[in-house]
Each structure stands twice: as C-alpha cells, then as structure tokens.
Design a protein around this motif. Structure first.
Motif, short mmCIF file in Angstrom:
data_model
loop_
_atom_site.label_atom_id
_atom_site.label_comp_id
_atom_site.label_asym_id
_atom_site.label_seq_id
_atom_site.Cartn_x
_atom_site.Cartn_y
_atom_site.Cartn_z
N GLY A 157 0.79 -1.16 -0.34
CA GLY A 157 0.15 -0.04 -0.12
C GLY A 157 0.69 1.17 0.30
O GLY A 157 0.21 2.29 -0.23
N GLU A 158 2.04 0.90 0.00
CA GLU A 158 3.56 2.22 -0.03
C GLU A 158 2.88 3.37 -1.30
O GLU A 158 2.33 2.85 -2.50
CB GLU A 158 4.34 1.55 -0.45
CG GLU A 158 5.37 2.57 0.13
CD GLU A 158 7.00 2.46 -0.77
OE1 GLU A 158 7.67 3.51 -1.06
OE2 GLU A 158 7.09 0.84 -0.85
N LYS A 159 2.93 4.59 -1.03
CA LYS A 159 2.44 5.60 -2.03
C LYS A 159 3.18 6.52 -1.66
O LYS A 159 3.10 7.87 -1.23
CB LYS A 159 0.90 5.88 -2.31
CG LYS A 159 -0.17 4.72 -2.46
CD LYS A 159 -1.65 5.67 -1.99
CE LYS A 159 -2.59 4.44 -2.50
NZ LYS A 159 -3.72 4.67 -2.94
N PRO A 160 4.55 6.36 -3.24
CA PRO A 160 5.53 7.31 -2.47
C PRO A 160 6.06 8.85 -2.84
O PRO A 160 6.28 9.84 -2.94
CB PRO A 160 7.50 6.44 -2.39
CG PRO A 160 6.64 5.32 -3.71
CD PRO A 160 5.45 5.26 -3.56
N HIS A 161 5.04 8.78 -4.66
CA HIS A 161 4.83 9.82 -4.84
C HIS A 161 3.68 10.64 -4.56
O HIS A 161 2.91 10.08 -4.63
CB HIS A 161 4.83 9.06 -6.81
CG HIS A 161 5.59 8.51 -7.06
ND1 HIS A 161 7.42 8.76 -6.91
CD2 HIS A 161 5.64 6.69 -7.13
CE1 HIS A 161 8.19 8.50 -7.17
NE2 HIS A 161 7.26 6.89 -7.49
N SER A 162 3.84 11.93 -3.98
CA SER A 162 2.85 12.85 -3.99
C SER A 162 2.88 14.12 -4.85
O SER A 162 4.08 14.85 -5.02
CB SER A 162 2.93 13.17 -2.30
OG SER A 162 4.47 13.89 -1.75
N CYS A 163 2.12 14.79 -4.88
CA CYS A 163 0.99 16.12 -5.39
C CYS A 163 1.17 17.24 -4.17
O CYS A 163 0.90 17.25 -2.66
CB CYS A 163 -0.31 16.42 -6.05
SG CYS A 163 -0.52 17.89 -7.03
N GLU A 164 2.19 17.46 -4.54
CA GLU A 164 2.85 19.58 -3.98
C GLU A 164 1.33 19.95 -4.38
O GLU A 164 1.32 20.98 -2.94
CB GLU A 164 3.92 19.51 -4.27
CG GLU A 164 5.08 19.28 -3.89
CD GLU A 164 6.01 19.39 -4.24
OE1 GLU A 164 6.37 20.99 -4.73
OE2 GLU A 164 7.73 19.18 -4.31
N VAL A 165 0.78 20.07 -4.52
CA VAL A 165 -0.67 20.94 -4.61
C VAL A 165 -1.71 20.05 -3.70
O VAL A 165 -2.43 21.77 -3.03
CB VAL A 165 -0.67 21.08 -6.71
CG1 VAL A 165 -2.02 21.98 -6.26
CG2 VAL A 165 -0.13 21.98 -7.51
N CYS A 166 -2.15 19.10 -4.71
CA CYS A 166 -3.54 18.62 -3.22
C CYS A 166 -2.56 17.44 -2.15
O CYS A 166 -3.89 17.45 -2.05
CB CYS A 166 -4.22 19.03 -4.61
SG CYS A 166 -4.32 17.18 -5.23
N GLY A 167 -1.84 17.00 -2.20
CA GLY A 167 -1.76 15.78 -1.21
C GLY A 167 -1.93 14.45 -1.96
O GLY A 167 -1.42 14.08 -1.59
N TYR A 168 -2.38 14.87 -3.17
CA TYR A 168 -2.72 13.53 -3.63
C TYR A 168 -1.67 12.33 -3.82
O TYR A 168 -0.35 13.00 -4.28
CB TYR A 168 -3.09 13.50 -4.81
CG TYR A 168 -2.95 12.18 -5.86
CD1 TYR A 168 -3.98 11.22 -5.99
CD2 TYR A 168 -2.27 11.85 -7.35
CE1 TYR A 168 -4.30 10.02 -6.35
CE2 TYR A 168 -2.28 10.54 -7.71
CZ TYR A 168 -2.93 10.07 -7.49
OH TYR A 168 -3.02 8.59 -8.29
N SER A 169 -1.35 11.40 -3.51
CA SER A 169 -0.55 10.45 -3.22
C SER A 169 -0.62 8.91 -4.22
O SER A 169 -1.65 8.90 -4.40
CB SER A 169 0.37 10.18 -1.81
OG SER A 169 -1.01 8.92 -1.28
N CYS A 170 0.79 8.55 -4.70
CA CYS A 170 0.05 7.35 -6.07
C CYS A 170 1.47 6.07 -5.75
O CYS A 170 2.40 6.81 -5.16
CB CYS A 170 -0.34 7.81 -6.89
SG CYS A 170 0.91 8.54 -8.26
N SER A 171 1.37 5.40 -6.07
CA SER A 171 2.58 4.18 -6.08
C SER A 171 2.98 4.06 -7.24
O SER A 171 4.32 3.54 -6.93
CB SER A 171 1.67 2.99 -6.30
OG SER A 171 0.84 2.44 -7.23
N GLN A 172 3.18 4.82 -8.15
CA GLN A 172 4.03 5.38 -9.50
C GLN A 172 4.49 6.72 -9.96
O GLN A 172 3.08 7.44 -9.47
CB GLN A 172 3.28 4.25 -10.78
CG GLN A 172 3.25 3.12 -10.49
CD GLN A 172 3.13 2.19 -11.63
OE1 GLN A 172 3.66 2.70 -12.42
NE2 GLN A 172 1.88 0.80 -11.58
N LYS A 173 5.86 6.60 -10.42
CA LYS A 173 5.78 8.13 -11.20
C LYS A 173 4.37 8.80 -12.11
O LYS A 173 4.49 9.75 -12.16
CB LYS A 173 7.33 8.71 -10.43
CG LYS A 173 7.78 9.57 -10.93
CD LYS A 173 8.48 9.76 -11.71
CE LYS A 173 9.78 11.17 -11.41
NZ LYS A 173 10.74 10.75 -11.90
#
Length: 306
Positions: free
Chosen positions: A252-268
């Motif tokens: 469930g790791e999501k290391p990639h996050s959006c600096e604008v809204c905080g959305y995060s995901c597992s793939q770049k």
C-alpha cells in the motif's frame, strides 16, 4: 689492510669499505638492530630512519603545505605533487608519472604481466591492491564503512562515492547541459544522450542501447527469463524496478505525492498524469479532429468514434 685502515690511510679506508660493507648485500648480514621492535638492517642510516617510526620524529618538512615525514625519499616524492614533476616516462606510449613504482605497474598494461594471483580461485592481476579487493569477494570482508549509515564496502573508492549520497556532492558535470552526477560512470552514460552512442547491442535481433543494464533487460525478452519474483503472490518480472512497483500493491506504499493537493500514488507515471489536472496540459491529441486529453488511454477510447 686492517692496519692501513687503523692508521687512517685513505686507500686503506676505501678498501675496508669495499671489502667489508659491500658484501653485506650478498651475505645478508644485518649488524644494526632496533631495541624497540627487533628490526635489523645492514646500514646505520636505515636504523636511524626506523627509529623515527617509534619516536615520531619527522625532520623533512614541506614549506608549501606543512606535510612532514621521516624519510627524505618520501619527502622528494611529495614535493612532486606541488611541482608537477613526472620524471618517470614510459618508452612505449609516453605515459609519465611521479613515482617509479607507478611506472612499473603501468608497464604491465603493455607486457600483460599479472604477478599477483589469488590462491583460492587462480584469478591474477597486475596490481597488489586489485588482488586485495578481489580476495574480499571470498572472505566477505568490507573494511571501509560509512559513519553516517553503516554502509560498508570492500573498496575505499566505493565508499567515497557512497558518501556523496549524504553530502549531495556531484563533482562530475556535463559540459553540454550542465547536469551533474556523483559518479563518473553515470556521466559517461549520460553523455550518450547527447552523442547518440549505443555501444551495447543484442546478438539476437540487433537492438542497441546506451546502457548495459538495458541490454540485459532486453535479452530477457528473448530468453523469457524473469529472475525477480514476488514472495507474496508469485508474480515475476524481468526488471527489478517492476517488482518494486508491484510490491506496493501489497504494502500500500504510495511514495509519490502531489505538492498542490496532497494526492499520492504508487507510480511516478501516475503522478505525472495527475499533475496535468492542475496544469491543464493535454499532450495527447487526435490527428483527425484535433481533440486533446491528458491521458493516452482517453485518446485511445476517443479514436474509436472515428
């Protein structure tokens, strides 16, 4: 002869030196010994130098940088780091260096001589230091360790490169675009993006690429080899990076996050697509009607109407 020497005859003294001192190189007589460590030698001057290793005396001092040492010969070699003097030259290719020992090692690149060999597997090499590094592959010894994170290596040069992950130092820079790297080998590979060089080629289909690792991955498309497997579900892949991404479906790791809204995901790649919702970028366009969108999959669906 002894009487002449005792009377101070120059001729007799010279003969005594020739008859008594020189033969020690043949007889291996070592009349001078150290009371501290037991070291013995044939010359009094050599004993005096040895004693400095115990007393810490360093009478030879560099006025340029303050370096000091106990041997005059070492001092002379050190001074060449300031003068740039390289008195030892290769007669084959013109290579020059400051120390004779370096020239001896260099000559082996021409002669092919490999005097240092491994007693375990028979591997041989031209430098003793290279053999010591090789031996560690058998012993597992890693004497060079990082004070920051505990990483250890069999090579000092590898540790130096590793330390840059902590310091952020990137001494190797591209003269074309200014991009910099911590490793010289990475710069060499990067330069191929400018030159277009692709030195690694597939013997099966002729595919070529700039990196050896990419060729190894490509080869697996012919062999079907998938050495990287998931211990949870058995999924396997030809690329380690793909296995790393797959494992996130379990963790469930999501290391990639959006600096604008905080959305995060597992793939770049998913983050790149998401960012377009903020920038409004629509790089995928229809050649028929001009429709454009942020995702390639949406364009594929749109094309079905034509």
């Amino acid at each position: 002869m002894i009487n002449d020497s005792a009377t101070g005859s120059l001729e007799g003294s010279t003969f005594w030196y020739t008859a008594v001192m020189i033969p020690r190189t043949h007889t291996r007589e070592k009349p001078y010994s150290c009371d501290v460590c037991g070291y013995s030698c044939s010359k009094k001057s050599s004993l005096q130098i040895n004693m400095r290793t115990h007393t810490g005396e360093k009478p030879h001092y560099c006025e340029v940088c303050g370096y000091s040492c106990y041997q005059k010969s070492k001092f002379m070699r050190h001074m060449r780091t300031h003068t740039g003097e390289k008195p030892h030259t290769c007669e084959v290719c013109g290579y020059s260096c400051s120390e004779k020992s370096d020239l001896v090692k260099h000559m082996r690149t021409h002669t092919g001589e490999k005097p240092h060999s491994c007693e375990v597997c028979g591997y041989s090499c031209s430098r003793k230091s290279t053999l010591q590094i090789h031996i560690s592959t058998h012993t597992g010894e890693k004497p060079h360790s990082c004070d920051v994170c505990g990483y250890s290596s069999s090579r000092k040069s590898t540790l130096v490169t590793h330390m840059r992950t902590h310091t952020g130092e990137k001494p190797h820079s591209c003269e074309v675009c200014g991009y910099s790297f911590s490793r010289k080998s990475t710069l060499v590979t990067h330069m191929r993006t400018h030159t277009g060089e692709k030195p690694h080629s597939c013997e099966v289909c002729g595919y070529s690429c700039s990196e050896k690792s990419n060729l190894q991955i490509h080869i697996s498309t012919h062999t079907g080899e998938k050495p990287h497997s998931c211990e949870v579900c058995g999924y396997s892949s030809s690329q380690k990076s793909k296995l790393v991404r797959h494992m996130r479906t379990h963790t469930g790791e999501k290391p990639h996050s959006c600096e604008v809204c905080g959305y995060s995901c597992s793939q770049k790649s998913a983050l790149v697509t998401h960012m377009r919702t903020h920038t409004g970028e629509k790089p995928h366009s229809c050649e028929v009607c001009g429709f454009s969108c942020s995702q390639k999959s949406k364009l594929v669906s749109h094309m079905s109407i034509h």
